[in-house]
Design a protein around this motif. Structure first.
Motif, PDB file in Angstrom:
ATOM      1  N   LYS A 199       0.826  -1.204   0.000  1.00 47.15           N
ATOM      2  CA  LYS A 199       0.000   0.000   0.000  1.00 47.15           C
ATOM      3  C   LYS A 199       0.864   1.260   0.000  1.00 47.15           C
ATOM      4  N   LYS A 249       2.253   1.836  -3.461  1.00 48.27           N
ATOM      5  CA  LYS A 249       1.235   2.391  -4.360  1.00 48.27           C
ATOM      6  C   LYS A 249       1.013   3.876  -4.086  1.00 48.27           C
ATOM      7  N   LYS A 250       0.950   4.231  -2.817  1.00 46.70           N
ATOM      8  CA  LYS A 250       0.764   5.638  -2.454  1.00 46.70           C
ATOM      9  C   LYS A 250       1.945   6.481  -2.922  1.00 46.70           C
TER      10      LYS A 250
END
Length: 92
Positions: free
Chosen positions: A32, A35-36
């Motif tokens: 995550k 991706k951020k």
């Protein structure tokens, strides 16, 4: 004798499952975060481009060129000191 192997075996199975559970959670968090970071990078890259375009289009020379191209001859000239530049404050 059998009892002395059961307790360490149960602790070993519990420890392995506990470690595996948190390892998977941290792996998901890392994905995550990656991706951020990609999204932030793309937004910053787009922001820099928009800022450069904004500065380029607001320069008095380019305003005159664009005005000559798209407007009639009765437009008002602006002085460079009267043109405001876009300032971004990303620190919050």
């Amino acid at each position: 004798m059998f009892k002395s192997f059961i307790i360490p075996l149960i602790l070993l199975v519990f420890g392995v499952s506990f470690t595996n559970f948190y390892k998977n959670k941290s792996k998901n968090l890392e994905e995550k975060i990656a991706k951020k970071k990609e999204v932030i990078y793309e937004l910053r890259k787009g922001n820099e481009l928009e800022l450069k375009e904004n500065i380029f289009l607001k320069s008095p020379e380019n305003i005159k060129k664009l005005a000559n191209k798209y407007l009639g001859k009765d437009y008002i000239f602006f002085e460079k000191k009267n043109i405001e530049y876009l300032e971004l404050n990303e620190k919050k």
